[in-house]
Design a protein around this motif. Sequence first.
Motif, PDB file in Angstrom:
ATOM      1  N   ASP A 135       5.130   3.676  -0.988  1.00  0.00           N
ATOM      2  CA  ASP A 135       4.839   4.024  -2.453  1.00  0.00           C
ATOM      3  C   ASP A 135       6.195   3.819  -3.354  1.00  0.00           C
ATOM      4  OD1 ASP A 135       2.526   4.927  -1.687  1.00  0.00           O
ATOM      5  OD2 ASP A 135       3.107   7.156  -1.512  1.00  0.00           O
ATOM      6  N   PHE A 136       7.227   3.891  -2.903  1.00  0.00           N
ATOM      7  CA  PHE A 136       8.455   3.851  -3.693  1.00  0.00           C
ATOM      8  C   PHE A 136       8.543   2.275  -3.904  1.00  0.00           C
ATOM      9  CE2 PHE A 136      12.700   2.090  -3.576  1.00  0.00           C
ATOM     10  CZ  PHE A 136      13.580   3.029  -4.494  1.00  0.00           C
ATOM     11  N   PHE A 137       8.487   1.481  -3.002  1.00  0.00           N
ATOM     12  CA  PHE A 137       8.316  -0.088  -3.145  1.00  0.00           C
ATOM     13  C   PHE A 137       7.260  -0.398  -4.103  1.00  0.00           C
ATOM     14  CE2 PHE A 137      11.165   0.289   0.839  1.00  0.00           C
ATOM     15  CZ  PHE A 137      12.393  -0.190   0.282  1.00  0.00           C
ATOM     16  N   HIS A 138       6.101   0.247  -3.858  1.00  0.00           N
ATOM     17  CA  HIS A 138       4.984  -0.414  -4.666  1.00  0.00           C
ATOM     18  C   HIS A 138       5.225  -0.124  -5.979  1.00  0.00           C
ATOM     19  CE1 HIS A 138       0.689  -0.286  -5.758  1.00  0.00           C
ATOM     20  NE2 HIS A 138       0.414  -1.191  -4.934  1.00  0.00           N
ATOM     21  N   LYS A 139       5.958   0.896  -6.435  1.00  0.00           N
ATOM     22  CA  LYS A 139       6.040   1.186  -7.814  1.00  0.00           C
ATOM     23  C   LYS A 139       6.917   0.152  -8.477  1.00  0.00           C
ATOM     24  CE  LYS A 139       5.078   6.201  -7.312  1.00  0.00           C
ATOM     25  NZ  LYS A 139       5.823   7.567  -7.348  1.00  0.00           N
ATOM     26  N   ARG A 140       7.712  -0.548  -7.679  1.00  0.00           N
ATOM     27  CA  ARG A 140       8.966  -1.149  -8.108  1.00  0.00           C
ATOM     28  C   ARG A 140       8.868  -2.890  -7.936  1.00  0.00           C
ATOM     29  NH1 ARG A 140      10.053   3.846  -6.647  1.00  0.00           N
ATOM     30  NH2 ARG A 140      11.710   4.824  -7.716  1.00  0.00           N
ATOM     31  N   LEU A 141       7.856  -3.300  -6.947  1.00  0.00           N
ATOM     32  CA  LEU A 141       8.214  -4.806  -6.340  1.00  0.00           C
ATOM     33  C   LEU A 141       6.581  -5.083  -6.398  1.00  0.00           C
ATOM     34  CD1 LEU A 141      10.530  -4.066  -3.378  1.00  0.00           C
ATOM     35  CD2 LEU A 141      11.060  -4.879  -5.629  1.00  0.00           C
ATOM     36  N   HIS A 142       6.463  -6.180  -7.182  1.00  0.00           N
ATOM     37  CA  HIS A 142       4.924  -6.757  -7.431  1.00  0.00           C
ATOM     38  C   HIS A 142       4.974  -8.346  -7.254  1.00  0.00           C
ATOM     39  CE1 HIS A 142       3.616  -2.682  -8.601  1.00  0.00           C
ATOM     40  NE2 HIS A 142       4.653  -2.943  -9.731  1.00  0.00           N
ATOM     41  N   PRO A 143       4.298  -8.968  -6.258  1.00  0.00           N
ATOM     42  CA  PRO A 143       3.440  -8.316  -5.412  1.00  0.00           C
ATOM     43  C   PRO A 143       4.416  -7.634  -4.345  1.00  0.00           C
ATOM     44  CG  PRO A 143       3.373 -10.500  -5.047  1.00  0.00           C
ATOM     45  CD  PRO A 143       4.252 -10.274  -6.233  1.00  0.00           C
ATOM     46  N   LEU A 144       3.528  -6.642  -3.459  1.00  0.00           N
ATOM     47  CA  LEU A 144       4.181  -6.120  -2.482  1.00  0.00           C
ATOM     48  C   LEU A 144       3.095  -6.464  -1.198  1.00  0.00           C
ATOM     49  CD1 LEU A 144       6.620  -4.416  -0.752  1.00  0.00           C
ATOM     50  CD2 LEU A 144       5.176  -2.389  -1.543  1.00  0.00           C
ATOM     51  N   TYR A 145       3.618  -6.436  -0.026  1.00  0.00           N
ATOM     52  CA  TYR A 145       2.536  -6.373   0.990  1.00  0.00           C
ATOM     53  C   TYR A 145       3.015  -5.554   2.219  1.00  0.00           C
ATOM     54  CZ  TYR A 145       1.320 -10.654  -1.327  1.00  0.00           C
ATOM     55  OH  TYR A 145       1.080 -11.900  -2.210  1.00  0.00           O
TER      56      TYR A 145
END
Length: 427
Positions: free
Chosen positions: A104-114
């Motif tokens: 969740d932390f990285f999903h808010k900051r890194l796009h795209p995230l796999y």
Amino acid sequence: MNKKIANIICAFIWDKRKRDCLRNKLINPHIQKIANRYKKHIKKLRNIDRKVRICFYVTENQKWKSQALFDELKKNDLFDVFAVFAPRSNSLSLNKEIINTNFDFFHKRLHPLYLGYDSEKNEYKNLQDYEPDIVFYSQPWDIPQVNNIANVSRYALTCYIPYAVAEAVTPMLHNVYSFHFLLWRHYTVHELINDEYSKTIPYVADNLKAVGYQILDDIINNTPSSKSLFCDNCIIYAPHCSLASHPWLRYGTFDWNGKFILEYAKHHPEFNWVFKPHPDFRWAVISSNIMTESEIDNYYYQWEKIGMVYNKGDYVDLFKKSRCMITDCGSFLTEYFVTGKPLIHLKSEYKTDYNELNKIIKESYYKARNLPELQHYLKIILEQKEDPEFSKRENLFNELKFNQTNSVLNIIKDIEMTIKSECFCKK
């Protein structure tokens, strides 16, 4: 790894004759093989007619230090940038709650995230499936075999930006054969670090490039957010996880000051307190038999009652808005230094290994080796609001030239010149 085995390994690593023999017979050919792979990758990258795919392989939110680099690379027309999250390959990190929190932390900051890990199958996805040309690792620890450098180097250049500013030589040696030897590029904070590594471990010298450090740039240049979570003039207590049972670091001092600092905080509600432990701190306290699981849970709860418990990797605002730090961490000695604010350095009774940069910086701090010294400095700095070492830190800051670098631009420039210029293909 138990203490006895760790000591044997350390002795072997530090035995120059054995080390050189091992290097000549086993390590050099392996390093050369991987270096040849990197030459081929660079040659290929100079001839492709598409964007260069850059992957950030991220693991723990507390150790994420490359947001500005990720964002700046995304703006560059040369690159196609993405991130893959996968937990560390140890039993503690494979907890579903921990995985979800980090994702969740990285999903808010890194796009795209796999998501690079299948919890149902307990399997790590192969980074090669994402077709990266360059892979940035966020830490050298607990990398699943499928995505270790030996395998990833078959199809991509590998880079590392230390999550802890710069490792001391001893912990670095524990990863050197499987990680540091094999990197294409190890981005360091300062030439002092490069000199130290090159003298002690000369066979990593070709990988090193001093570029500065993003979080230092952020702390120096950024203005705290108007929506900051943190109060002005807060006091940070940041204990490290490497307690007496740790095989090599032993920075931790919680056994003699942890309860005292909590009680001091309770008796001084006029200060805004932030408890910021190392990500592995809770487990370390339990495994070292300093506290039981229920006792350390209660300890965290007591901090929540009087202040804030903060475990995330976004702490630039916290540092900027703080008034003082109390810590035995190694990396924070450098990171907090650039705030210009006082730090009480909790000193371990054991001999601890600091890198050359930290050795210089820590001499400008207030050293507490026991409770009377800690009480003395708490009174001077917090209660009397004095900082007699300020001018020493200010002069040292200017000498080290931290405000004359831009790590993000330096890294991007290095990658661009590598792809575009023959002179950067040295390996």
